[in-house]
Design a protein around this motif. Structure first.
Motif, short mmCIF file in Angstrom:
data_model
loop_
_atom_site.label_atom_id
_atom_site.label_comp_id
_atom_site.label_asym_id
_atom_site.label_seq_id
_atom_site.Cartn_x
_atom_site.Cartn_y
_atom_site.Cartn_z
N GLY A 1 0.82 -1.20 0.00
CA GLY A 1 0.00 0.00 0.00
C GLY A 1 0.86 1.25 0.00
O GLY A 1 2.09 1.19 -0.07
N VAL A 2 0.19 2.38 0.10
CA VAL A 2 0.82 3.69 0.01
C VAL A 2 0.75 4.38 1.36
O VAL A 2 -0.29 4.35 2.04
CB VAL A 2 0.13 4.55 -1.06
N SER A 3 1.85 5.01 1.76
CA SER A 3 1.91 5.76 3.01
C SER A 3 2.05 7.24 2.69
O SER A 3 2.93 7.63 1.92
CB SER A 3 3.11 5.28 3.84
N LEU A 4 1.16 8.05 3.29
CA LEU A 4 1.18 9.49 3.05
C LEU A 4 0.70 10.19 4.32
O LEU A 4 -0.44 9.96 4.76
CB LEU A 4 0.28 9.84 1.87
N GLY A 5 1.54 11.02 4.91
CA GLY A 5 1.18 11.64 6.17
C GLY A 5 0.94 10.57 7.22
O GLY A 5 1.77 9.69 7.44
N ALA A 6 -0.21 10.64 7.89
CA ALA A 6 -0.59 9.61 8.86
C ALA A 6 -1.72 8.74 8.30
O ALA A 6 -2.55 8.23 9.04
CB ALA A 6 -1.00 10.25 10.18
N ALA A 7 -1.72 8.58 6.97
CA ALA A 7 -2.71 7.72 6.30
C ALA A 7 -1.98 6.61 5.57
O ALA A 7 -0.90 6.83 4.99
CB ALA A 7 -3.54 8.54 5.33
N PHE A 8 -2.56 5.41 5.62
CA PHE A 8 -2.04 4.30 4.83
C PHE A 8 -3.17 3.79 3.96
O PHE A 8 -4.29 3.55 4.44
CB PHE A 8 -1.52 3.17 5.73
N PHE A 9 -2.87 3.63 2.68
CA PHE A 9 -3.87 3.22 1.69
C PHE A 9 -3.55 1.80 1.26
O PHE A 9 -2.62 1.56 0.49
CB PHE A 9 -3.84 4.17 0.49
N GLY A 10 -4.29 0.83 1.80
CA GLY A 10 -4.06 -0.56 1.46
C GLY A 10 -4.53 -0.83 0.04
O GLY A 10 -5.65 -0.48 -0.33
N GLU A 11 -3.69 -1.48 -0.76
CA GLU A 11 -4.01 -1.72 -2.16
C GLU A 11 -4.48 -3.15 -2.43
O GLU A 11 -5.51 -3.36 -3.02
CB GLU A 11 -2.80 -1.38 -3.03
N SER A 12 -3.69 -4.13 -2.03
CA SER A 12 -4.07 -5.51 -2.32
C SER A 12 -3.28 -6.44 -1.41
O SER A 12 -2.27 -6.04 -0.82
CB SER A 12 -3.79 -5.85 -3.79
N MET A 13 -3.75 -7.68 -1.30
CA MET A 13 -3.06 -8.69 -0.50
C MET A 13 -3.21 -10.05 -1.17
O MET A 13 -4.07 -10.24 -2.03
CB MET A 13 -3.60 -8.72 0.93
N PHE A 14 -2.37 -10.99 -0.78
CA PHE A 14 -2.45 -12.33 -1.36
C PHE A 14 -2.01 -13.36 -0.33
O PHE A 14 -1.33 -13.04 0.65
CB PHE A 14 -1.56 -12.45 -2.61
N SER A 15 -2.41 -14.60 -0.56
CA SER A 15 -2.01 -15.73 0.30
C SER A 15 -1.66 -16.93 -0.56
O SER A 15 -2.38 -17.25 -1.51
CB SER A 15 -3.14 -16.13 1.25
N ARG A 16 -0.57 -17.56 -0.22
CA ARG A 16 -0.23 -18.86 -0.81
C ARG A 16 -0.36 -19.97 0.24
O ARG A 16 -0.24 -21.14 -0.09
CB ARG A 16 1.19 -18.84 -1.36
N GLU A 17 -0.57 -19.56 1.50
CA GLU A 17 -0.85 -20.48 2.59
C GLU A 17 -1.99 -19.92 3.41
O GLU A 17 -2.21 -18.70 3.43
CB GLU A 17 0.38 -20.65 3.50
N THR A 18 -2.72 -20.77 4.09
CA THR A 18 -3.86 -20.34 4.90
C THR A 18 -3.45 -19.26 5.90
O THR A 18 -2.45 -19.39 6.62
CB THR A 18 -4.43 -21.54 5.68
N ASP A 19 -4.21 -18.18 5.89
CA ASP A 19 -4.07 -17.07 6.84
C ASP A 19 -2.86 -16.18 6.62
O ASP A 19 -2.64 -15.23 7.39
CB ASP A 19 -4.05 -17.57 8.30
N ALA A 20 -2.07 -16.40 5.59
CA ALA A 20 -0.85 -15.60 5.41
C ALA A 20 -1.16 -14.12 5.23
O ALA A 20 -0.51 -13.26 5.83
CB ALA A 20 -0.03 -16.12 4.24
N SER A 21 -2.16 -13.79 4.41
CA SER A 21 -2.50 -12.37 4.22
C SER A 21 -3.12 -11.78 5.47
O SER A 21 -2.92 -10.59 5.77
CB SER A 21 -3.45 -12.21 3.03
N LYS A 22 -3.85 -12.59 6.23
CA LYS A 22 -4.45 -12.10 7.47
C LYS A 22 -3.36 -11.78 8.50
O LYS A 22 -3.46 -10.80 9.24
CB LYS A 22 -5.42 -13.14 8.03
N ILE A 23 -2.34 -12.62 8.56
CA ILE A 23 -1.22 -12.36 9.47
C ILE A 23 -0.54 -11.04 9.08
O ILE A 23 -0.21 -10.21 9.94
CB ILE A 23 -0.21 -13.52 9.43
N ALA A 24 -0.37 -10.83 7.79
CA ALA A 24 0.23 -9.58 7.32
C ALA A 24 -0.63 -8.38 7.72
O ALA A 24 -0.10 -7.34 8.12
CB ALA A 24 0.40 -9.62 5.80
N LEU A 25 -1.94 -8.53 7.64
CA LEU A 25 -2.83 -7.42 7.99
C LEU A 25 -2.72 -7.08 9.48
O LEU A 25 -2.68 -5.90 9.85
CB LEU A 25 -4.28 -7.79 7.65
N VAL A 26 -2.64 -8.09 10.34
CA VAL A 26 -2.49 -7.83 11.77
C VAL A 26 -1.18 -7.09 12.05
O VAL A 26 -1.14 -6.11 12.82
CB VAL A 26 -2.54 -9.14 12.57
#
Length: 215
Positions: free
Chosen positions: A120-145
């Motif tokens: 994603g993109v970081s600007l000021g105190a805002a973060f704009f999430g663009e996309s995520m992916f997983s090749r294993e169960t819960d991998a993208s969720k772990i990244a989000l946490v």
């Protein structure tokens, strides 16, 4: 929404995000880029981020490595499934922004393999999430946490998800009207978030504590 054949520079991306506009590639006309300013915007409130109990258990078990900006292009390419909006011009634009420090990837690695992540993109105190992916169960969720823990530790005020999916809704994502989004965006841009402030990537218990209470 509008289409534009022009080259997307890092400066153009910064100006667009600061105005509440974001680009998406056209999957049928691969060289064209569409610009969006939807009437309702998805956000993930950092103060009320929810971690499902099963995911909290997975985080505590560990067995993975979190890397920041280790292979930004690889994360984008993994997110760019066939017929997606992440086209060649989009990848090159965000890679250029990443080189200037304005875009980041949070990656989940296991036994030397990239198994999931997001960017994603970081600007000021805002973060704009663009996309995520997983090749294993819960991998993208772990990244989000880990992302939320990092944003909270770094003093961020806004996590923009653009749209709300069933996946994001489980973590507390919600839609707000454009006018409210613009108000929150303006407030976040007046502040400075520190994306690299959080340094406990390898400690799941620290991530859980920094991100939210689980339930």
């Amino acid at each position: 929404m509008s289409a534009a054949p022009l080259r997307i520079t890092p400066e153009l991306l910064r100006r667009a995000y600061a105005a509440g506009v974001f680009p998406m590639g056209d999957s049928t006309r691969r060289e064209e880029v569409l610009w969006f300013d939807p009437p309702a915007r998805g956000i993930l409130p950092l103060e009320s981020f929810h971690i499902p109990a099963r995911l909290a258990k997975t985080l505590k078990q560990g067995g993975y490595e979190v890397r920041l900006d280790h292979d930004f292009r690889a994360v984008m390419e993994a997110c760019a499934r066939p017929d997606t909006w992440i086209t060649g011009p989009i990848i090159e634009a965000y890679v250029a922004l990443h080189r200037e420090g304005g875009a980041h990837s949070l990656e989940i690695w296991r036994e030397g393999r990239l198994t999931g992540g997001l960017y994603g993109v970081s600007l000021g105190a805002a973060f704009f999430g663009e996309s995520m992916f997983s090749r294993e169960t819960d991998a993208s969720k772990i990244a989000l946490v880990h992302l939320v823990a990092r944003l909270r530790a770094g003093g961020f005020h806004l996590l923009d998800t653009q749209f709300v999916t069933d996946h994001l809704a489980r973590f507390g994502a919600a839609e707000i009207p454009r006018a409210e989004y613009q108000r929150r965006l303006a407030a976040a841009l007046r502040r400075k978030g520190e994306f690299r402030q959080f340094a406990a990537d390898s400690d799941p218990s620290a991530v859980l504590h920094s991100a939210t209470q689980t339930s």
